[in-house]
Design an enzyme around this catalytic site. Structure first.
Site, PDB file in Angstrom:
ATOM      1  N   LYS A 115      23.516  77.201 -11.385  1.00  0.00           N
ATOM      2  CA  LYS A 115      24.250  78.358 -11.776  1.00  0.00           C
ATOM      3  C   LYS A 115      24.287  78.876 -12.786  1.00  0.00           C
ATOM      4  O   LYS A 115      24.590  80.085 -13.428  1.00  0.00           O
ATOM      5  CB  LYS A 115      25.850  78.082 -11.357  1.00  0.00           C
ATOM      6  CG  LYS A 115      26.066  78.120  -9.695  1.00  0.00           C
ATOM      7  CD  LYS A 115      27.363  78.193  -9.042  1.00  0.00           C
ATOM      8  CE  LYS A 115      27.320  78.483  -7.582  1.00  0.00           C
ATOM      9  NZ  LYS A 115      28.460  78.303  -6.765  1.00  0.00           N
ATOM     10  N   LYS A 207      18.979  77.945  -0.456  1.00  0.00           N
ATOM     11  CA  LYS A 207      20.137  78.009   0.577  1.00  0.00           C
ATOM     12  C   LYS A 207      20.669  79.464   0.761  1.00  0.00           C
ATOM     13  O   LYS A 207      20.922  80.103  -0.134  1.00  0.00           O
ATOM     14  CB  LYS A 207      21.288  77.011   0.281  1.00  0.00           C
ATOM     15  CG  LYS A 207      22.305  77.513  -0.658  1.00  0.00           C
ATOM     16  CD  LYS A 207      23.437  76.276  -0.974  1.00  0.00           C
ATOM     17  CE  LYS A 207      24.490  76.699  -1.839  1.00  0.00           C
ATOM     18  NZ  LYS A 207      25.861  76.810  -1.284  1.00  0.00           N
ATOM     19  N   LYS A 210      26.577  83.073  -0.912  1.00  0.00           N
ATOM     20  CA  LYS A 210      27.530  84.246  -1.187  1.00  0.00           C
ATOM     21  C   LYS A 210      26.895  85.122  -2.365  1.00  0.00           C
ATOM     22  O   LYS A 210      27.051  86.389  -2.415  1.00  0.00           O
ATOM     23  CB  LYS A 210      28.896  83.928  -1.550  1.00  0.00           C
ATOM     24  CG  LYS A 210      29.682  83.367  -0.472  1.00  0.00           C
ATOM     25  CD  LYS A 210      30.916  82.859  -0.978  1.00  0.00           C
ATOM     26  CE  LYS A 210      31.939  81.863  -0.059  1.00  0.00           C
ATOM     27  NZ  LYS A 210      32.498  80.963  -0.856  1.00  0.00           N
TER      28      LYS A 210
HETATM   29  N1  AQP Z   1      24.044  77.698   3.210  1.00  0.00           N
HETATM   30  C1  AQP Z   1      24.874  76.658   3.433  1.00  0.00           C
HETATM   31  N2  AQP Z   1      24.865  75.961   4.644  1.00  0.00           N
HETATM   32  C2  AQP Z   1      25.683  75.052   5.025  1.00  0.00           C
HETATM   33  N3  AQP Z   1      27.005  74.820   4.336  1.00  0.00           N
HETATM   34  C3  AQP Z   1      27.078  75.677   3.328  1.00  0.00           C
HETATM   35  N4  AQP Z   1      28.224  75.685   2.304  1.00  0.00           N
HETATM   36  C4  AQP Z   1      27.938  76.798   1.464  1.00  0.00           C
HETATM   37  N5  AQP Z   1      26.710  77.160   1.662  1.00  0.00           N
HETATM   38  C5  AQP Z   1      26.159  76.566   2.814  1.00  0.00           C
HETATM   39  C6  AQP Z   1      29.397  75.007   2.581  1.00  0.00           C
HETATM   40  O1  AQP Z   1      30.395  75.924   2.746  1.00  0.00           O
HETATM   41  C7  AQP Z   1      31.677  75.367   2.061  1.00  0.00           C
HETATM   42  C8  AQP Z   1      32.280  76.205   1.139  1.00  0.00           C
HETATM   43  O2  AQP Z   1      31.497  76.731   0.188  1.00  0.00           O
HETATM   44  P1  AQP Z   1      32.219  77.479  -1.131  1.00  0.00           P
HETATM   45  O3  AQP Z   1      32.474  78.695  -0.842  1.00  0.00           O
HETATM   46  O4  AQP Z   1      33.145  76.529  -1.798  1.00  0.00           O
HETATM   47  O5  AQP Z   1      31.113  77.363  -2.322  1.00  0.00           O
HETATM   48  P2  AQP Z   1      29.309  77.538  -2.299  1.00  0.00           P
HETATM   49  O6  AQP Z   1      28.743  76.165  -1.744  1.00  0.00           O
HETATM   50  O7  AQP Z   1      29.322  77.836  -3.840  1.00  0.00           O
HETATM   51  O8  AQP Z   1      29.041  78.775  -1.482  1.00  0.00           O
HETATM   52  P3  AQP Z   1      27.925  79.715  -1.580  1.00  0.00           P
HETATM   53  O9  AQP Z   1      27.881  80.580  -0.563  1.00  0.00           O
HETATM   54  O10 AQP Z   1      26.538  78.967  -1.857  1.00  0.00           O
HETATM   55  O11 AQP Z   1      28.488  80.509  -3.037  1.00  0.00           O
HETATM   56  P4  AQP Z   1      27.866  80.768  -4.192  1.00  0.00           P
HETATM   57  O12 AQP Z   1      26.809  81.687  -4.006  1.00  0.00           O
HETATM   58  O13 AQP Z   1      28.638  81.257  -5.116  1.00  0.00           O
HETATM   59  O14 AQP Z   1      27.040  79.472  -4.645  1.00  0.00           O
HETATM   60  C9  AQP Z   1      31.271  74.020   1.347  1.00  0.00           C
HETATM   61  O15 AQP Z   1      31.542  73.083   2.149  1.00  0.00           O
HETATM   62  C10 AQP Z   1      29.643  74.326   1.183  1.00  0.00           C
HETATM   63  O16 AQP Z   1      29.149  73.230   1.250  1.00  0.00           O
END
Ligand code: AQP
Length: 344
Positions: A115, A207, A210
């Site tokens: 990040k 992956k 968001k």
């Molecule tokens: N691609 C994914 N596959 C399976 N599980 C996922 N999680 C996130 N992406 C995937 C799981 O969703 C939960 C909530 O995630 P979060 O919003 O707290 O944070 P994150 O992992 O940072 O989500 P993003 O979408 O990947 O956001 P950005 O783009 O900001 O990095 C967690 O249990 C996570 O494991």
């Protein structure tokens, strides 16, 4: 036998664009676990501000995640559903745990490296410290089980290391205050199922996220049937037909991802899916995937929209959840103060 009562805790950031990865990797498990555990599900807005957020959008996103939890089937009466910033003990414990965690541990976290990118010096201190706050989120409730996607595995291991070090560093005081050998449980990650890492629809090696600039990389829980169809149809694939066995997915990340999504949405294994679609070309398989995704997600999207419109209801759920969470957090924080040696 663990001396700690079983409790599930997990969180989702209020950063918008809740997607299929969040749903299949985390929220589906949250719903299952409420059948057998006391569960706490948190919208982690303190985590969200580790990168810049628009204040108006942040409030809307917090309500949207809470609405998604409820629309997916989490019962906010049976469980505790709340947003993190309404329970100040998360940040309070994070400070204590900051003094337990080691800088070297945090420097090894791959999510920070990803990040922060090349301009690490310019990343917020909060982004580096994110995993310590996550440890505090879990440990303030002395939670024993944490359902997360695969990307959070390293952070969970860090939370266990921090809990262990706290228990060791303060072992005498923990015993003196009547908590036996350990104050914090070592929380168990619950990472299982066919969709612990849902990948981007544009690149099967990244992956689904968001923050991906391309909305075509993900299926959002707010997408309508047309948007889902367009995104699945445009999803990257390779020129070969689908294999009949799982081994044939090796080295084909996009095919593997789409089959995994189908398996997770239909509650089947990848082997079952390939038993049905092995030999089919992607256009046939994608049509079936669109039908399945729309059938599964449309009712959730509708419900989420309806719940989100009732702001008074959503805010009431979060306020009630925060009060119940705070009662537990305050008691545990007081114990931490006694253990560490703070007057109160
Ligand atoms: N691609 C994914 N596959 C399976 N599980 C996922 N999680 C996130 N992406 C995937 C799981 O969703 C939960 C909530 O995630 P979060 O919003 O707290 O944070 P994150 O992992 O940072 O989500 P993003 O979408 O990947 O956001 P950005 O783009 O900001 O990095 C967690 O249990 C996570 O494991």
């Amino acid at each position: 036998m663990s001396p700690f009562p079983q409790r599930v805790f997990s969180g989702v950031q209020s950063t918008g664009n809740l997607h299929l990865g969040n749903y299949l990797g985390a929220i589906v498990r949250f719903v299952e676990l409420q059948k057998s555990f006391d569960c706490m599900y948190c919208v982690v807005d303190l985590h969200a501000i580790t990168v810049p957020q628009d204040p108006i959008a942040l409030k809307a996103n917090t309500r949207e995640i809470a609405a998604a939890f409820i629309a997916c089937g989490i019962d906010p009466k049976q469980n505790i559903v709340f947003n993190q910033s309404q329970v100040p003990e998360h940040a309070e414990l994070a400070w204590v745990l900051n003094c337990v965690a080691r800088i070297g541990w945090l420097n090894r976290m791959t999510q920070f490296k990803d990040k922060a990118g090349k301009d690490r010096e310019n990343a917020s201190m909060g982004l580096l410290d994110y995993p310590v706050l996550m440890a505090a989120d879990i440990l303030i409730y002395r939670a024993t089980h944490v359902p997360v996607g695969d990307d959070q595995k390293q952070h969970l291991e860090l939370a266990r290391d921090i809990a262990q070090k706290f228990n060791n560093d303060f072992s005498e005081s923990i015993a003196r205050n009547g908590f036996g050998e350990a104050f914090f449980p070592l929380p168990e990650p619950l990472i299982s199922g066919p969709a612990t890492r849902v990948m981007s629809l544009r690149d099967g090696t990244k992956k689904m996220s968001k923050s991906d600039a391309s909305d075509y990389s993900r299926i959002n829980l707010s997408d309508d049937a047309d948007q889902i169809a367009q995104k699945v149809k445009k999803a990257k694939t390779d020129p070969d037909a689908l294999p009949s066995e799982e081994k044939g997915l090796e080295g084909r990340p996009e095919a593997d991802n789409l089959v995994g999504i189908y398996a997770a949405l239909s509650g089947q294994s990848k082997t079952d899916v390939l038993g049905e679609f092995g030999g089919a070309n992607f256009s046939n398989f994608k049509s079936a995937l669109v039908d399945l995704a729309v059938a599964k997600l449309a009712p959730i999207t509708d419900k989420m929209r309806r719940i989100r419109e009732d702001e008074t209801y959503v805010d009431g759920v979060l306020r009630d959840g925060a009060e119940r969470a705070r009662a537990i957090a305050r008691e545990n924080m007081n114990a931490v103060k006694d253990i560490v040696g703070f007057l109160r």
